[in-house]
Design a protein around this motif. Structure first.
Motif, PDB file in Angstrom:
ATOM      1  N   ARG A  55       1.814   1.713  -3.495  1.00  0.00           N
ATOM      2  CA  ARG A  55       0.659   2.125  -4.317  1.00  0.00           C
ATOM      3  C   ARG A  55       0.293   3.584  -4.119  1.00  0.00           C
ATOM      4  O   ARG A  55      -0.257   4.213  -5.017  1.00  0.00           O
ATOM      5  CB  ARG A  55      -0.554   1.234  -4.004  1.00  0.00           C
ATOM      6  CG  ARG A  55      -0.456  -0.120  -4.634  1.00  0.00           C
ATOM      7  CD  ARG A  55      -1.724  -0.887  -4.406  1.00  0.00           C
ATOM      8  NE  ARG A  55      -1.614  -2.253  -4.886  1.00  0.00           N
ATOM      9  CZ  ARG A  55      -2.302  -3.267  -4.387  1.00  0.00           C
ATOM     10  NH1 ARG A  55      -3.148  -3.057  -3.399  1.00  0.00           N
ATOM     11  NH2 ARG A  55      -2.165  -4.472  -4.879  1.00  0.00           N
ATOM     12  N   LYS A  56       0.584   4.107  -2.928  1.00  0.00           N
ATOM     13  CA  LYS A  56       0.288   5.529  -2.691  1.00  0.00           C
ATOM     14  C   LYS A  56       1.131   6.409  -3.608  1.00  0.00           C
ATOM     15  O   LYS A  56       0.807   7.563  -3.837  1.00  0.00           O
ATOM     16  CB  LYS A  56       0.576   5.896  -1.229  1.00  0.00           C
ATOM     17  CG  LYS A  56      -0.490   5.408  -0.281  1.00  0.00           C
ATOM     18  CD  LYS A  56      -0.123   5.797   1.141  1.00  0.00           C
ATOM     19  CE  LYS A  56      -0.949   5.018   2.138  1.00  0.00           C
ATOM     20  NZ  LYS A  56      -0.466   5.198   3.509  1.00  0.00           N
ATOM     21  N   ARG A  83      -8.354  11.477 -10.823  1.00  0.00           N
ATOM     22  CA  ARG A  83      -8.296  10.691  -9.582  1.00  0.00           C
ATOM     23  C   ARG A  83      -6.904  10.071  -9.396  1.00  0.00           C
ATOM     24  O   ARG A  83      -6.367  10.056  -8.279  1.00  0.00           O
ATOM     25  CB  ARG A  83      -9.365   9.596  -9.633  1.00  0.00           C
ATOM     26  CG  ARG A  83      -9.476   8.787  -8.369  1.00  0.00           C
ATOM     27  CD  ARG A  83     -10.599   7.782  -8.432  1.00  0.00           C
ATOM     28  NE  ARG A  83     -10.334   6.701  -9.376  1.00  0.00           N
ATOM     29  CZ  ARG A  83     -11.172   5.714  -9.630  1.00  0.00           C
ATOM     30  NH1 ARG A  83     -12.349   5.683  -9.043  1.00  0.00           N
ATOM     31  NH2 ARG A  83     -10.861   4.767 -10.486  1.00  0.00           N
ATOM     32  N   TYR A 112       0.838  -1.211   0.000  1.00  0.00           N
ATOM     33  CA  TYR A 112       0.000   0.000   0.000  1.00  0.00           C
ATOM     34  C   TYR A 112       0.874   1.263   0.000  1.00  0.00           C
ATOM     35  O   TYR A 112       0.499   2.267  -0.600  1.00  0.00           O
ATOM     36  CB  TYR A 112      -0.943  -0.003   1.209  1.00  0.00           C
ATOM     37  CG  TYR A 112      -2.195  -0.847   1.014  1.00  0.00           C
ATOM     38  CD1 TYR A 112      -2.374  -1.622  -0.123  1.00  0.00           C
ATOM     39  CD2 TYR A 112      -3.215  -0.862   1.968  1.00  0.00           C
ATOM     40  CE1 TYR A 112      -3.501  -2.395  -0.310  1.00  0.00           C
ATOM     41  CE2 TYR A 112      -4.366  -1.631   1.779  1.00  0.00           C
ATOM     42  CZ  TYR A 112      -4.501  -2.400   0.657  1.00  0.00           C
ATOM     43  OH  TYR A 112      -5.629  -3.156   0.470  1.00  0.00           O
ATOM     44  N   GLU A 114      -8.415   9.669   2.602  1.00  0.00           N
ATOM     45  CA  GLU A 114      -7.929   8.458   3.268  1.00  0.00           C
ATOM     46  C   GLU A 114      -6.488   8.598   3.768  1.00  0.00           C
ATOM     47  O   GLU A 114      -6.150   8.076   4.807  1.00  0.00           O
ATOM     48  CB  GLU A 114      -8.009   7.270   2.297  1.00  0.00           C
ATOM     49  CG  GLU A 114      -9.411   6.750   2.069  1.00  0.00           C
ATOM     50  CD  GLU A 114      -9.901   5.859   3.191  1.00  0.00           C
ATOM     51  OE1 GLU A 114      -9.095   5.119   3.768  1.00  0.00           O
ATOM     52  OE2 GLU A 114     -11.109   5.923   3.502  1.00  0.00           O
ATOM     53  N   HIS A 115      -5.676   9.269   2.963  1.00  0.00           N
ATOM     54  CA  HIS A 115      -4.237   9.205   3.243  1.00  0.00           C
ATOM     55  C   HIS A 115      -3.575  10.529   3.617  1.00  0.00           C
ATOM     56  O   HIS A 115      -2.368  10.553   3.816  1.00  0.00           O
ATOM     57  CB  HIS A 115      -3.502   8.631   2.024  1.00  0.00           C
ATOM     58  CG  HIS A 115      -4.003   7.297   1.587  1.00  0.00           C
ATOM     59  ND1 HIS A 115      -4.048   6.214   2.427  1.00  0.00           N
ATOM     60  CD2 HIS A 115      -4.502   6.860   0.401  1.00  0.00           C
ATOM     61  CE1 HIS A 115      -4.549   5.183   1.769  1.00  0.00           C
ATOM     62  NE2 HIS A 115      -4.833   5.538   0.541  1.00  0.00           N
ATOM     63  N   LEU A 168     -11.224  10.891  -2.665  1.00  0.00           N
ATOM     64  CA  LEU A 168     -11.198   9.731  -1.763  1.00  0.00           C
ATOM     65  C   LEU A 168      -9.789   9.421  -1.239  1.00  0.00           C
ATOM     66  O   LEU A 168      -9.580   9.245  -0.034  1.00  0.00           O
ATOM     67  CB  LEU A 168     -11.786   8.503  -2.469  1.00  0.00           C
ATOM     68  CG  LEU A 168     -11.858   7.235  -1.631  1.00  0.00           C
ATOM     69  CD1 LEU A 168     -12.758   7.415  -0.413  1.00  0.00           C
ATOM     70  CD2 LEU A 168     -12.353   6.050  -2.450  1.00  0.00           C
ATOM     71  N   GLY A 169      -8.824   9.374  -2.149  1.00  0.00           N
ATOM     72  CA  GLY A 169      -7.439   9.085  -1.750  1.00  0.00           C
ATOM     73  C   GLY A 169      -6.902  10.139  -0.798  1.00  0.00           C
ATOM     74  O   GLY A 169      -6.223   9.827   0.183  1.00  0.00           O
TER      75      GLY A 169
END
Lengths: 253, 270
Positions: A77-78, A150, A74, A105-106, A101-102
């Protein structure tokens, strides 16, 4: 740098990747071409770790994806963004929610910063003011561009595009090509583009790799691609019916 | 028996064993995978505060939006149970004394949880399977993964939690509506005084009746959500795959309710 070493992948009895070896240089645009169903998208999914290889490995900056824990994967992937062929937008969310969303979340960005970032991303892909739209209200080309917005939201170092210009009109294709080049030049983003669009290939690529029967048949610059005397590659890039590649048509021709 | 016949029987037997074997393997691998999904969903409960908006959204979908359906189901279940109990008591005992206890015990132990569970499982499990299944076949699950968001945490845990919390709430609500419906029919068609009805409920109802109903509700909520999520994540193919997943989720969740009903009844009432 991303290294793909002796990558094999079978789906049931079908061999899709049969020993792919490829190096993706950082800060460059690498396009992967090849006939439909030759495994280009499967290769892309291996690079983001969505699929695990049957044999071989994908190494991102020396780290082997298949040996990483979910948490480590992960983290990688970020730093990546994937533009899906059909957008893969979350249809229960608005365009704005899809893009932010990303970030939600992060990151710890404030609502105002997130909103500004979403607007600037939509401006960048040529779709200002559609924050509140639902994916069902967008055309195929718009979905693709929202998917690109996105993918760029987390300021990735690597962006992977699965047929970014398929289904777009020539002007919009040129805009997307221009965007890929600008991202590469200004932000030094490493781009991996899977495409059939040869005009796009010549416009954006630093390197081109052609997949054929599960292996890399050609790997070189666009200039080398134009000058190659490999009959298979020539037939593909020129789109000739006659040649060593024999498509089997339904009527047996 | 000729050698040809023997060969045909042997081949048919082989195929039959092969078919049964693959079904059994499919069943146990499905059970194993759904238990892994349950474990992973529960592991993510630590993020529940952060994901409270997702959980609340699911609670509204499962709970608030199901209220009309629960009211209709429970009202008629309660009314039917009063009619049935009245019929059974004829010539035996006075409905004034026993109608309340007979119907309320039947409702809290069995009718409320099972009927509400069955109706909600159709709605809840099928909608989860359809939603997650569509996300799977349109690469939305892959998109979540690519964005470093765990699909189990983001999709399964809120639904499981919503099922676990809202199913008991809805079943208690259904019990209340059904008992009221039963009291209403008792008063209308058997002249049972509501006061007498309620005292009969109080006199004969036991705590374990309510506890067994609640235990069923928790199990039904968990199994319904889990089956919906598992079937959704396992969906393959396009629209046809999503359709099949929806049917599968509905059938499996209904079957799970009946199995769980038997297990809880055995534990609490024997």
């Amino acid at each position: 740098m991303i290294e793909i070493i002796n990558l094999h992948k079978n789906f049931r009895d079908k061999k899709v990747l049969n020993g792919v070896n490829l190096e993706i240089e950082s800060g460059k645009v690498t396009t992967i071409i090849g006939r439909s169903g030759c495994g280009k998208s499967v290769l892309l999914k291996h690079i983001v770790g969505l699929l695990r290889p049957d044999e071989g490995s994908v190494n991102v900056e020396g780290a082997r994806l298949s040996e990483m824990s979910t948490k480590e994967l992960y983290q990688i992937r970020k730093r990546m963004g994937l533009v899906f062929q059909n957008g893969a937008l979350f249809d229960s969310m608005s365009v704005e929610e899809n893009i932010n969303l990303g970030l939600r979340e992060h990151t710890d960005l404030s609502e105002a910063d997130i909103s500004t970032k979403v607007s600037s991303l939509l401006d960048m892909v040529g779709l200002p003011g559609i924050e509140k739209y639902r994916p069902s209200e967008l055309s195929g080309g718009m979905k693709k561009r929202v998917s690109l917005a996105r993918a760029l939201a987390m300021d990735p170092e690597y962006v992977l595009y699965d047929e970014p210009t398929t289904g777009l009109d020539p002007i919009m294709s040129a805009i997307i090509d221009d965007l890929i080049i600008r991202l590469n030049e200004q932000l030094k983003i490493t781009s991996i583009v899977v495409t059939h669009d040869m005009r796009s290939v010549y416009t954006i690529s630093d390197h081109v790799a052609m997949l054929h029967y599960g292996v890399v048949r050609f790997n070189g610059t666009t200039r080398q691609l134009k000058e190659t005397d490999d009959e298979v590659v020539r037939q593909f890039i020129e789109g000739n019916i006659l040649g060593p590649i024999q498509p089997v048509l339904k009527d047996g021709r | 028996m000729s050698s040809l016949k023997k060969l045909v029987v042997a081949v048919a037997g082989f195929f039959l064993i092969d078919k049964i074997g693959s079904r059994v393997l499919f069943f146990f691998s499905g059970m194993g995978e759904s238990m892994i999904l349950l474990y992973n969903s529960l592991k993510n409960l630590k993020y529940v505060h952060r994901d409270r908006a997702l959980v609340l959204e699911q609670m509204v979908i499962v709970g608030v939006n199901s209220i009309p359906l629960v009211i209709v189901t429970a009202t008629f279940a309660g009314m039917v149970s009063a009619v049935q109990a009245g019929y059974q008591l004829q010539g035996f005992a006075s409905p004034q004394m026993f109608l309340g206890s007979a119907t309320s015990r039947a409702i809290t132990i069995e009718l409320g949880p099972v009927l509400t569970g069955l109706v909600l499982s159709g709605r809840f499990a099928a909608s989860i399977a359809a939603e997650i299944g569509t996300m799977k076949v349109t690469e939305q699950i892959d998109a979540l993964e690519t964005m470093a968001i765990d699909p189990v945490r983001y999709l399964a845990t809120p639904r499981l939690l919503a099922g676990l919390v809202m199913m008991p709430v809805l079943i208690v609500f259904a019990d209340f509506i059904a008992i009221s419906g039963s009291m209403f029919i008792g008063y209308l068609s058997m002249d049972v005084d509501p006061q007498a009805f309620l005292s009969s409920v109080q006199r004969f109802m036991e705590l374990r009746d309510v506890m067994s109903g609640l235990a069923k509700a928790v199990l039904f909520g968990a199994s319904t959500a889990l089956i919906g999520c598992y079937v959704g994540f396992a969906t393959e193919g396009g629209a046809e795959g999503v359709g099949l997943a929806t049917i599968r989720a509905f059938v499996l969740s209904a079957a799970a309710i009946l199995v769980n009903d038997y297990i809880v009844a055995t534990v609490f009432l024997t």
